[in-house]
Design a protein around this motif. Sequence first.
Motif, mmCIF file in Angstrom:
data_model
loop_
_atom_site.group_PDB
_atom_site.id
_atom_site.type_symbol
_atom_site.label_atom_id
_atom_site.label_comp_id
_atom_site.label_asym_id
_atom_site.label_seq_id
_atom_site.Cartn_x
_atom_site.Cartn_y
_atom_site.Cartn_z
ATOM 1 N N ARG A 20 -15.947 45.268 63.916
ATOM 2 C CA ARG A 20 -15.228 46.511 63.644
ATOM 3 C C ARG A 20 -14.802 47.108 64.976
ATOM 4 N NH1 ARG A 20 -15.581 44.208 59.701
ATOM 5 N NH2 ARG A 20 -16.636 44.704 57.744
ATOM 6 N N GLU A 44 -12.585 38.592 58.420
ATOM 7 C CA GLU A 44 -13.025 39.915 57.944
ATOM 8 C C GLU A 44 -13.166 40.939 59.069
ATOM 9 O OE1 GLU A 44 -16.372 39.692 55.265
ATOM 10 O OE2 GLU A 44 -15.046 39.153 53.601
ATOM 11 N N GLU A 71 -11.911 44.123 61.389
ATOM 12 C CA GLU A 71 -11.146 45.333 61.114
ATOM 13 C C GLU A 71 -10.800 46.048 62.415
ATOM 14 O OE1 GLU A 71 -13.006 48.002 58.401
ATOM 15 O OE2 GLU A 71 -13.172 46.520 56.775
ATOM 16 N N THR A 87 -9.110 49.671 63.613
ATOM 17 C CA THR A 87 -8.678 50.991 63.171
ATOM 18 C C THR A 87 -8.251 51.817 64.378
ATOM 19 O OG1 THR A 87 -10.265 50.897 61.330
ATOM 20 C CG2 THR A 87 -9.330 53.055 61.880
ATOM 21 N N LEU A 117 -7.893 39.762 57.523
ATOM 22 C CA LEU A 117 -7.887 40.708 58.626
ATOM 23 C C LEU A 117 -7.376 42.041 58.106
ATOM 24 C CD1 LEU A 117 -7.967 41.158 61.830
ATOM 25 C CD2 LEU A 117 -5.536 40.556 61.781
ATOM 26 N N ARG A 118 -7.919 43.136 58.657
ATOM 27 C CA ARG A 118 -7.470 44.460 58.230
ATOM 28 C C ARG A 118 -7.127 45.293 59.475
ATOM 29 N NH1 ARG A 118 -9.111 47.383 53.325
ATOM 30 N NH2 ARG A 118 -8.434 49.546 53.507
ATOM 31 N N ASP A 160 -5.502 49.052 60.492
ATOM 32 C CA ASP A 160 -5.092 50.360 59.993
ATOM 33 C C ASP A 160 -4.718 51.242 61.184
ATOM 34 O OD1 ASP A 160 -4.594 52.579 58.436
ATOM 35 O OD2 ASP A 160 -6.703 53.081 58.122
ATOM 36 N N ARG A 169 -4.125 42.805 55.539
ATOM 37 C CA ARG A 169 -3.694 44.177 55.295
ATOM 38 C C ARG A 169 -3.300 44.824 56.623
ATOM 39 N NH1 ARG A 169 -4.600 46.538 50.547
ATOM 40 N NH2 ARG A 169 -4.571 48.597 51.535
#
Length: 197
Positions: A59, A77, A79, A81, A98-99, A101, A119
């Motif tokens: 993360r 997986e 992330e 942000t 993969l995410r 934001d 995403r």
Amino acid sequence: MPESTEDVTFRDEDWYGEELADRHFVACEFFDVDLTEAVTRGAVFTGCTFGNVRFNASRHLDSAFTRCVFTRCNFFEAEFTGCKLVGSTFVQCELRPLRVDGGDWSFVALPGADLRAVRLTDVRMREADLTGVNLTGATVTGVDLSGAQLQRCRLGGADLRRSDLTALDPTSVERAGALVDAEQALVIAQALGFRIG
């Protein structure tokens, strides 16, 4: 002041679950480092090289990886942000799921990347190299793709709503089933030479 580390090579290190907060790495090299489930908060990596690094389930919050090179790294997986990855390059990396934001991924090079079902939301990707990227079934909403290289992209079934598609040549991509909003449909129609009346 953040703790700064420069020109250091880290090899075969186990940083599983580590929390890197307010650290600054400049021109460092990371080879075969395990960052599985690691967390970065406000960390800055400038001009660093990552080879065979495992970012699985990691993360990253308000961190920066600028002008970095990632080769054969695994982001299963992971992330990001509010992160900044301006000018970074990904080569033969596993990038799904993969995410991402928010944040700024402008000038990122991801040619030929497999981004199926990832995403990407509300992130800036201006002038990114996305040539030949597979975004089948991906969520790419609210993304600034102005000036991006999108030739030969596979966008089948992707959700593209609210993203800037002004750089998209609809004839050069696979697009069956891609979801766009009414404003984007006008841009695409005009790109195809239609006059809107």
